[in-house]
Design a protein around this motif. Structure first.
Motif, PDB file in Angstrom:
ATOM      1  N   GLN A 192      -9.935   5.678  -0.256  1.00 27.50           N
ATOM      2  CA  GLN A 192     -10.037   6.491   1.042  1.00 27.50           C
ATOM      3  C   GLN A 192     -10.685   5.384   2.098  1.00 27.50           C
ATOM      4  O   GLN A 192     -10.482   5.064   3.244  1.00 27.50           O
ATOM      5  CB  GLN A 192     -11.087   7.226   1.033  1.00 27.50           C
ATOM      6  N   LYS A 195      -8.433   2.737   3.188  1.00 26.24           N
ATOM      7  CA  LYS A 195      -7.426   3.480   4.219  1.00 26.24           C
ATOM      8  C   LYS A 195      -8.082   3.594   5.585  1.00 26.24           C
ATOM      9  O   LYS A 195      -7.636   3.249   6.763  1.00 26.24           O
ATOM     10  CB  LYS A 195      -6.997   4.702   3.768  1.00 26.24           C
ATOM     11  N   ASN A 217      -0.706   6.859  -0.605  1.00 29.55           N
ATOM     12  CA  ASN A 217      -1.301   6.934   0.590  1.00 29.55           C
ATOM     13  C   ASN A 217      -1.787   5.928   1.329  1.00 29.55           C
ATOM     14  O   ASN A 217      -2.044   6.232   2.389  1.00 29.55           O
ATOM     15  CB  ASN A 217      -2.486   8.258   0.395  1.00 29.55           C
ATOM     16  N   LEU A 218      -1.887   4.956   0.755  1.00 28.52           N
ATOM     17  CA  LEU A 218      -2.557   3.705   1.246  1.00 28.52           C
ATOM     18  C   LEU A 218      -1.838   2.612   1.917  1.00 28.52           C
ATOM     19  O   LEU A 218      -1.835   2.203   2.978  1.00 28.52           O
ATOM     20  CB  LEU A 218      -3.591   3.004   0.246  1.00 28.52           C
TER      21      LEU A 218
END
Ligand SMILES: Nc1ncnc2c1ncn2[C@@H]1O[C@H](COP(=O)(O)OP(=O)(O)OP(=O)(O)O)[C@@H](O)[C@H]1O
Ligand SMILES: [Mg+2]
Length: 315
Positions: A192, A195, A217-218
């Motif tokens: 996170q 990111k 997701n990154l």
């Protein structure tokens, strides 16, 4: 930043191995790239090469790294050190959480980095920069500054490693296995954080990992490495939906499917070839379920839509 035709070799007493073979890719502002592959496929070597931090027996045989109209591999090391290392390009090294110096406090170590790499910065600004870096990785400066590494958890040390890399506000951050040996919760916090840096600071981020499940997701793009070669370079979403190279397909299949009843992990049988003895032809062919006669010849790079794939199936 444009990496073009990068080849890196290591020499040992008896042989020379090509650890990275003619790799080309671009990375733009606020873009994340994942470099994936099995152990020994050349992932860390790419990072060391870009950072000009190869070990003594390693050397760049060809290629260029174009950044703001400069070839970073072509300028004298002194200039690279003073203008680019840490300031433009920083790397969180593999296992760096175990490489903090045990005899100095976190504060001392961070100030030392500033002292060496931010000579432009007045000394009375150092505290502020250190605190900002710690805050941006989610650590409370008052809780960690006076601590010694052994007093911190693995996740905290990894965050310190990232904070150190951020001290000079690089435009490219290379994170080599940033979550290995961390628990699942800490892993996702670190991801996170990366990111957030990408988005808020428009940082370019290269994440090196052997674990493809960590990064959907990154990263925006994926580079799949096999035995020193990029066998596929594609948009991340595309790779998960439609992997082209048989090696990529096997990798995707080996991700445990958390939400399905099929919990079997499918490993790829066999081992990558020994880099010191690889001959002609596709390097994956001994393990490839789709091998055919053409594979004894070196596959060139084929372009399929926006994907680069090094496989004769796409001729
Ligand atoms: N200093 C060195 N001298 C000789 N060979 C080396 C050296 N460093 C790495 N190699 C070899 O170069 C190849 C690529 O190594 P590299 O560390 O880049 O792989 P990697 O993909 O990062 O692996 P891992 O997932 O285990 O970190 C391997 O075959 C490795 O044995
Ligand atoms: Mg490595």
């Amino acid at each position: 930043m444009l990496i073009q035709d990068l080849s890196i070799t290591y020499k040992t007493k008896t042989r020379t191995i090509v650890a990275v073979d003619r790799l080309s890719f671009t990375i733009n502002e606020a873009e994340g790239i994942g470099i994936i592959g099995e152990s020994g496929s050349g992932k860390s070597t790419i990072g060391y090469g870009i950072m000009r931090s190869l070990p003594e027996n390693g050397s760049v045989e060809s290629g260029s790294i174009l950044f703001e109209n400069q070839n970073l591999l072509g300028i004298p090391m002194r200039d690279f050190d003073s203008k680019y290392r840490w300031k433009e390009i920083a790397m969180v090294f593999q296992g760096s959480m175990n490489s903090l110096d045990p005899v100095f406090t976190i504060e001392n170590q961070m100030r030392e980095i500033l002292y060496t790499h931010r000579k432009d910065l007045p000394k009375d600004k150092h505290s502020e920069v250190v605190e900002n870096a710690l805050n941006s990785v989610g650590l409370d400066p008052s809780l960690v500054l006076k601590k010694y590494p052994h007093e911190l958890s693995g996740g905290m040390k990894q965050r310190i490693g990232i904070a150190n890399a951020l001290l000079a506000e690089p435009t490219l951050l290379i994170a080599d296995e940033p979550t290995t040996a961390l628990d699942v919760v800490t892993q996702s916090q670190i991801l996170q954080l990366l990111k957030k840096l990408k988005k808020e600071k428009k940082m370019r981020i290269i994440v090196i990992t052997h674990d493809l499940s960590l990064i959907p997701n990154l990263v925006d793009k994926l580079i799949i490495m096999y035995a020193g070669q990029a066998v596929e370079i594609a948009n991340a979403s595309y790779v998960f939906e439609k992997p082209l190279h048989p090696y990529t397909q096997a990798l995707i299949q080996s991700i445990p499917k958390l939400h399905s009843s099929d919990k079997n992990i499918r490993f790829i049988k066999g081992n990558p070839p020994d880099l010191s003895t690889v001959g002609k032809g596709c390097r994956f062919r001994d393990r490839c379920p789709k091998v055919f006669d053409k594979c004894v010849v070196d596959p060139p790079k084929f372009q399929v839509d926006k994907t680069m794939v090094r496989c004769w199936l796409y001729q």
